[in-house]
Design a protein around this motif. Structure first.
Motif, mmCIF file in Angstrom:
data_model
loop_
_atom_site.group_PDB
_atom_site.id
_atom_site.type_symbol
_atom_site.label_atom_id
_atom_site.label_comp_id
_atom_site.label_asym_id
_atom_site.label_seq_id
_atom_site.Cartn_x
_atom_site.Cartn_y
_atom_site.Cartn_z
ATOM 1 N N LYS A 267 0.825 -1.218 0.000
ATOM 2 C CA LYS A 267 0.000 0.000 0.000
ATOM 3 C C LYS A 267 0.859 1.267 0.000
ATOM 4 O O LYS A 267 0.477 2.257 -0.594
ATOM 5 C CB LYS A 267 -1.070 -0.010 1.098
ATOM 6 N N THR B 112 0.471 7.123 7.943
ATOM 7 C CA THR B 112 0.547 7.246 9.403
ATOM 8 C C THR B 112 1.731 6.439 9.940
ATOM 9 O O THR B 112 2.333 6.814 10.937
ATOM 10 C CB THR B 112 -0.772 6.815 10.085
ATOM 11 N N LEU C 218 4.481 8.001 12.330
ATOM 12 C CA LEU C 218 4.823 7.380 13.618
ATOM 13 C C LEU C 218 6.306 7.008 13.698
ATOM 14 O O LEU C 218 6.914 7.104 14.766
ATOM 15 C CB LEU C 218 3.963 6.133 13.859
ATOM 16 N N ARG C 219 6.887 6.618 12.559
ATOM 17 C CA ARG C 219 8.322 6.292 12.587
ATOM 18 C C ARG C 219 9.169 7.538 12.866
ATOM 19 O O ARG C 219 10.251 7.445 13.420
ATOM 20 C CB ARG C 219 8.753 5.574 11.290
ATOM 21 N N GLY D 98 1.408 -3.923 17.384
ATOM 22 C CA GLY D 98 0.089 -3.491 17.868
ATOM 23 C C GLY D 98 -0.308 -2.149 17.256
ATOM 24 O O GLY D 98 0.444 -1.572 16.463
ATOM 25 N N VAL E 215 -1.230 1.874 17.730
ATOM 26 C CA VAL E 215 -1.024 3.039 18.593
ATOM 27 C C VAL E 215 -2.406 3.569 19.011
ATOM 28 O O VAL E 215 -3.371 3.483 18.237
ATOM 29 C CB VAL E 215 -0.206 4.098 17.811
ATOM 30 N N GLY F 49 -2.779 3.932 5.791
ATOM 31 C CA GLY F 49 -2.616 3.471 7.180
ATOM 32 C C GLY F 49 -3.638 4.024 8.147
ATOM 33 O O GLY F 49 -3.648 3.653 9.314
ATOM 34 N N ARG G 297 -7.688 2.656 10.719
ATOM 35 C CA ARG G 297 -7.197 1.294 10.906
ATOM 36 C C ARG G 297 -8.199 0.443 11.672
ATOM 37 O O ARG G 297 -8.000 -0.732 11.864
ATOM 38 C CB ARG G 297 -5.909 1.413 11.725
ATOM 39 N N GLN H 43 -11.782 4.519 14.432
ATOM 40 C CA GLN H 43 -11.041 5.562 13.703
ATOM 41 C C GLN H 43 -11.831 6.026 12.479
ATOM 42 O O GLN H 43 -11.817 7.207 12.129
ATOM 43 C CB GLN H 43 -9.660 5.052 13.275
ATOM 44 N N ARG I 22 12.608 -2.357 8.221
ATOM 45 C CA ARG I 22 11.815 -1.890 9.367
ATOM 46 C C ARG I 22 11.912 -2.880 10.508
ATOM 47 O O ARG I 22 11.965 -4.084 10.276
ATOM 48 C CB ARG I 22 10.339 -1.773 8.945
HETATM 49 P P1 AMP Z 1 2.272 0.791 8.390
HETATM 50 O O1 AMP Z 1 3.484 1.514 7.919
HETATM 51 O O2 AMP Z 1 0.988 1.336 7.833
HETATM 52 O O3 AMP Z 1 2.391 -0.711 8.215
HETATM 53 O O4 AMP Z 1 2.177 1.045 9.974
HETATM 54 C C1 AMP Z 1 3.198 0.570 10.834
HETATM 55 C C2 AMP Z 1 2.712 0.526 12.255
HETATM 56 O O5 AMP Z 1 2.348 1.848 12.697
HETATM 57 C C3 AMP Z 1 1.459 -0.322 12.500
HETATM 58 O O6 AMP Z 1 1.760 -1.705 12.660
HETATM 59 C C4 AMP Z 1 0.943 0.308 13.800
HETATM 60 O O7 AMP Z 1 1.718 -0.105 14.902
HETATM 61 C C5 AMP Z 1 1.233 1.795 13.580
HETATM 62 N N1 AMP Z 1 0.096 2.493 12.935
HETATM 63 C C6 AMP Z 1 0.051 3.008 11.671
HETATM 64 N N2 AMP Z 1 -1.129 3.588 11.422
HETATM 65 C C7 AMP Z 1 -1.872 3.436 12.551
HETATM 66 C C8 AMP Z 1 -3.195 3.804 12.921
HETATM 67 N N3 AMP Z 1 -4.024 4.430 12.055
HETATM 68 N N4 AMP Z 1 -3.628 3.490 14.175
HETATM 69 C C9 AMP Z 1 -2.821 2.863 15.048
HETATM 70 N N5 AMP Z 1 -1.562 2.466 14.762
HETATM 71 C C10 AMP Z 1 -1.079 2.750 13.522
#
Ligand code: AMP
Length: 219
Positions: free
Chosen positions: A14, A32, A36-37, A58, A60, A86, A89, A93, A163
């Motif tokens: 994605k 997202t 978050l990173r 998990g 967030v 992202g 989720r 949300q 990652r």
């Molecule tokens: P992704 O890069 O989309 O695979 O996201 C990596 C990680 O970030 C996920 O496994 C979650 O731990 C966290 N994350 C990303 N988007 C969300 C969201 N909308 N709500 C909660 N956690 C999120």
């Protein structure tokens, strides 16, 4: 361009597809996971909490996500459409996102779903590599997605990294979280008649072609 939400299980591609869509249609790609990173690098309580949660696979806390997402969607570059990768989720949300759209005078637009088999995902997750500079995504387990020079980004020459949640253990957890929390979102959006499904086992180019057909209204 209308707004777009991209939904897919972990490592389905994605991020890659969102990047291609963002470039072709000149809209921001809002990941997202990427946001978050960045938060994870902060030397703060929230940085530590995000690092721990993301590493274990998990989700967030919703409240943190709402603050981050509403702030980002309020920026001027989102006025003419954006692609969300992202978020949302889970169904909570999604409901909150409806409220945010209302406050920002925006509409839902398209919900694009990549359908893909779990076995293929496990192979993809251990091979995924990302550019630390421009976030371009590669996969050393998929011939058409390997970089030309090992560990070096084709686009900008940046270093590629893996990652810390791209291992089989965290993947199993992330996949379960997807089935339990994220998949129910599809029913939520199907009811609103906004869902467009694409076969995620196709090549990057083929998937992108399908997505452009949807966005240009001739699928
Ligand atoms: P992704 O890069 O989309 O695979 O996201 C990596 C990680 O970030 C996920 O496994 C979650 O731990 C966290 N994350 C990303 N988007 C969300 C969201 N909308 N709500 C909660 N956690 C999120």
């Amino acid at each position: 361009m209308k707004n777009i939400i991209m939904i897919a299980p972990p490592a389905a591609g994605k991020g890659t597809q969102s990047n291609l869509v963002a470039t072709k249609y000149h809209i921001p790609h809002i990941s997202t996971g990427d946001i978050l990173r960045e938060v994870m690098k902060e030397d703060s309580e929230i940085g530590e909490y995000v690092l721990e949660t993301v590493t274990s696979g998990g989700l967030v806390k919703d409240e943190i996500m709402y603050t981050l997402i509403e702030k980002r969607l309020s920026e001027a570059d989102c006025e003419n459409g954006y692609i969300l990768d992202g978020f949302p989720r889970n169904v909570e949300q999604a409901k909150k996102y409806d409220e945010i759209l209302g406050r920002l005078n925006q509409t839902l637009g398209y919900v694009i779903v990549l359908d893909i088999d779990e076995k293929l995902l496990a192979k993809r997750v251990t091979g995924r590599r990302i550019c630390e500079n421009c976030n371009a995504v590669y996969n050393i387990n998929v011939e058409s997605e390997t970089p030309e020079v090992e560990s070096v980004c084709d686009v900008c020459g940046g270093r590629l990294y893996q990652r810390n949640d791209d291992n089989l253990e965290a993947f199993q957890n992330r996949y379960q979280v997807y089935l339990e929390k994220t998949k129910p979102l599809l029913a939520y959006y199907e009811e609103k008649k906004k869902v467009y499904r694409v076969d995620g086992s196709l090549s990057v180019d083929e998937i992108f072609k399908e997505i452009t057909k949807i966005l240009e209204g001739n699928q």
